[in-house]
Design an enzyme around this catalytic site. Structure first.
Site, PDB file in Angstrom:
ATOM      1  N   THR A   1      68.933  15.646 -16.542  1.00 40.32           N
ATOM      2  CA  THR A   1      67.415  14.643 -15.797  1.00 40.32           C
ATOM      3  C   THR A   1      66.245  15.071 -16.378  1.00 40.32           C
ATOM      4  OG1 THR A   1      66.679  16.490 -15.216  1.00 40.32           O
ATOM      5  CG2 THR A   1      68.801  16.063 -13.463  1.00 40.32           C
ATOM      6  N   ASP A   2      65.491  14.451 -15.840  1.00 38.57           N
ATOM      7  CA  ASP A   2      64.166  13.863 -16.782  1.00 38.57           C
ATOM      8  C   ASP A   2      63.008  14.895 -17.025  1.00 38.57           C
ATOM      9  OD1 ASP A   2      64.639  11.448 -16.036  1.00 38.57           O
ATOM     10  OD2 ASP A   2      63.325  10.906 -14.596  1.00 38.57           O
ATOM     11  N   CYS A   3      63.921  16.636 -15.996  1.00 40.54           N
ATOM     12  CA  CYS A   3      63.309  17.135 -16.195  1.00 40.54           C
ATOM     13  C   CYS A   3      64.724  18.495 -16.809  1.00 40.54           C
ATOM     14  CB  CYS A   3      62.611  18.154 -14.824  1.00 40.54           C
ATOM     15  SG  CYS A   3      64.510  18.247 -13.745  1.00 40.54           S
ATOM     16  N   TYR A   4      65.411  18.258 -16.778  1.00 41.01           N
ATOM     17  CA  TYR A   4      66.320  19.321 -17.632  1.00 41.01           C
ATOM     18  C   TYR A   4      67.486  18.317 -18.116  1.00 41.01           C
ATOM     19  CZ  TYR A   4      65.384  22.856 -14.612  1.00 41.01           C
ATOM     20  OH  TYR A   4      65.361  24.414 -13.806  1.00 41.01           O
TER      21      TYR A   4
END
Lengths: 388, 135
Positions: free
Chosen positions: A128-131
């Site tokens: 994901t964008d954060c992970y």
């Protein structure tokens, strides 16, 4: 005269508490009488060390750089459930290794961690964008994890059925290896030492009760799954078949594999031996009546495990005294008996708990909330949506 | 008189030879076959208890070895690892000769090797893998 937990704790703090294990109380009560025993004895320690499949641990691994939101995770090739937050997972005791079959499973991962061994962590994700990370492979130890706590949904069964096999072939079950033509009988309870046989109506055990769990102090967190206390009972209060259960919680980082042991039941799968000790406060004379009950006054039912159905035919009722003698009479035949639960290790746990209380390092607790005593067990019917 | 428990491994070539007969006839040994797995033209194993004078037993063993039979002390073929054992007490229910038994007071496992006939019923019954059988 009734005693309160606070009064007993005062005595424990002063080193003046009288503590016996659940084996010793029987003789003590016979010698001193109910009234005197209730007055003199403050705590009776109970314990069990048996295979408890409904066990497992919540783990938090910490974040890697770049971080990953673990979607699927494996510990030493045993799948762990990662469908919670990014680096949280639950490893269930009975989960099997994808590479070693039944020789290794979740229980072995838990024991290896408790023994301080490094465990291989592998995880995958979609990114994901954060992970952003999509996979990881590394080694972890118990010490390096943020939290690791055992959270067992169903332990400490109040009684358990005994098993035999009337068929012509050997069967491999969670009650162990059962040889043909009722060649043996297996059972699994600490009997007179077993916690919930000693407080059969759960007068003193509830949510928040402090216990011995696998070598450290843990807690009763809830009623166990399949909690079913409304079973037929003997005049002494104890159920004649599996009844109440407990869910328990405790810090894995402080546990010892002397009291937590991975097991493989050949042909069945993996389970975890869990060591649990529960102190029962002698609050009144009624408690002594329950605590003094011994193996000859505790009963269970023997079932034929060769019948592969939910309801199995019964071979009748038997006392734990008879089961523990090594042989029982089954419809006129002398049949050897075997226990899956370790009485000797349960006694060891009851004695450790006794020492902890005597030296003041373990105080008793009032339950935060009582456990439900009205619960019944439901079955799973196979239904269509409109039949529910 | 002395007594020995031995595991004899017969190579496939001599499985059909009347070896144990010769032990009686030529060496005057009494023996008791506790367990046997013999199939013509396949390697065979016999667990045997031999009784006789020390000299007769020695000579008998030499004869067996000269016939190509491998001999092992039976007591080395089963290991009950007491460090690993959790003393649950399930194996006694599978032990035909009560070589495995739970102590009536301590409930700890007792193992009497002299009673064991290496039947192997217990081997896969141990939940913590404390029983190792090599026969």
């Amino acid at each position: 005269m009734a005693k309160t937990i606070e009064e007993i704790n005062e005595k424990i703090k002063n080193g003046a508490a009288v503590v016996l294990n659940a084996e010793e109380i029987t003789g003590y009560a016979a010698e001193n009488g109910i009234k005197n025993t209730a007055k003199k004895v403050d705590v009776v320690t109970t314990a069990t060390f048996g295979p408890m499949c409904s066990s497992g641990a919540f783990l938090n691994f910490g974040h890697s750089d770049p971080p990953i939101k673990m979607q699927k995770a494996w510990l030493n090739d045993v799948p762990a459930y990662a469908g919670i937050a990014a680096v949280d997972a639950y490893i269930g005791a009975t989960e099997l290794s994808e590479t070693e079959d039944m020789q290794y499973g979740g229980a072995h991962v838990i024991q290896d961690l408790v023994d301080g061994k490094p465990v291989k962590l592998r995880a995958t994700s979609y990114g994901t964008d954060c992970y952003p990370r999509k996979e990881i492979e590394t080694y972890i130890t118990l010490e390096n994890m943020n939290q690791a706590y055992l959270f067992n949904p169903r332990n400490v069964y109040q009684n358990y059925a005994a098993a035999t096999n009337s068929s012509a072939k050997t069967i491999y079950t969670y009650m162990g290896k059962l040889i043909p033509n009722t060649g043996n009988v297996t059972y699994s309870s600490a009997g007179q030492l077993s916690p919930l046989f000693n407080d059969p109506y759960l007068r003193t055990i509830g949510v928040g009760t402090r216990i011995f769990l696998c070598g450290t102090q843990g807690y009763v967190s809830w009623q166990g799954t399949q909690n079913n206390p409304g079973k037929e009972r003997h005049a002494n209060g104890t159920p004649l078949s599996p009844a109440a259960t407990l869910a328990v919680i405790g810090d894995m980082k402080k546990m010892s594999s002397q009291y937590l042991r991975a097991a493989t039941f050949f042909g069945y799968g993996v389970s975890l031996y869990v060591g649990i000790g529960i102190p029962v406060p002698v609050i009144d004379e009624e408690m002594v009546e329950y605590l003094k009950v011994s193996d000859n006054e505790l009963f269970t039912e023997i079932y034929d495990y060769s019948v592969q159905r939910r309801n199995k035919p019964s071979y009748g009722r038997v006392s734990y005294g008879q089961l523990r003698s090594g042989f029982i009479n089954l419809k006129g035949k002398k049949v050897p008996t075997g226990s899956l639960s370790s009485y000797s290790r349960a006694l060891e746990i009851a004695d450790i708990l006794k020492e902890w209380i005597k030296k003041g390092s373990f105080l008793l607790t009032n339950p935060v909330s009582a456990l439900p005593f009205e619960e019944k067990i439901n079955v799973l019917n196979i239904l269509g949506r409109d039949e529910v | 008189m002395s007594s020995k428990r031995l595991v004899l491994t017969f190579p496939e070539k001599i499985v059909t030879k009347p070896i144990t007969y010769r032990l009686v006839k030529d060496y005057d040994l009494q023996f008791n076959i506790l367990r046997a797995e013999i199939t013509a033209n396949v390697e065979g194993k016999i667990l045997i208890e031999i009784n006789g004078s020390t000299q007769q037993i020695e000579e008998g063993i030499r004869f067996l070895e000269s016939e190509g039979i491998t001999i092992q002390d039976a007591s080395k073929d089963i290991i009950v690892d007491m460090e690993r054992c959790v003393h649950c007490g399930v194996c006694p229910s599978l032990c035909l000769t009560q070589a495995l038994a739970a102590d009536t007071v301590t409930r700890r496992l007792l193992f009497d090797k002299d009673k064991c006939i290496l039947c192997g019923l217990c081997a896969n019954s141990c939940p913590v893998n404390a029983i190792k059988l090599r026969i």
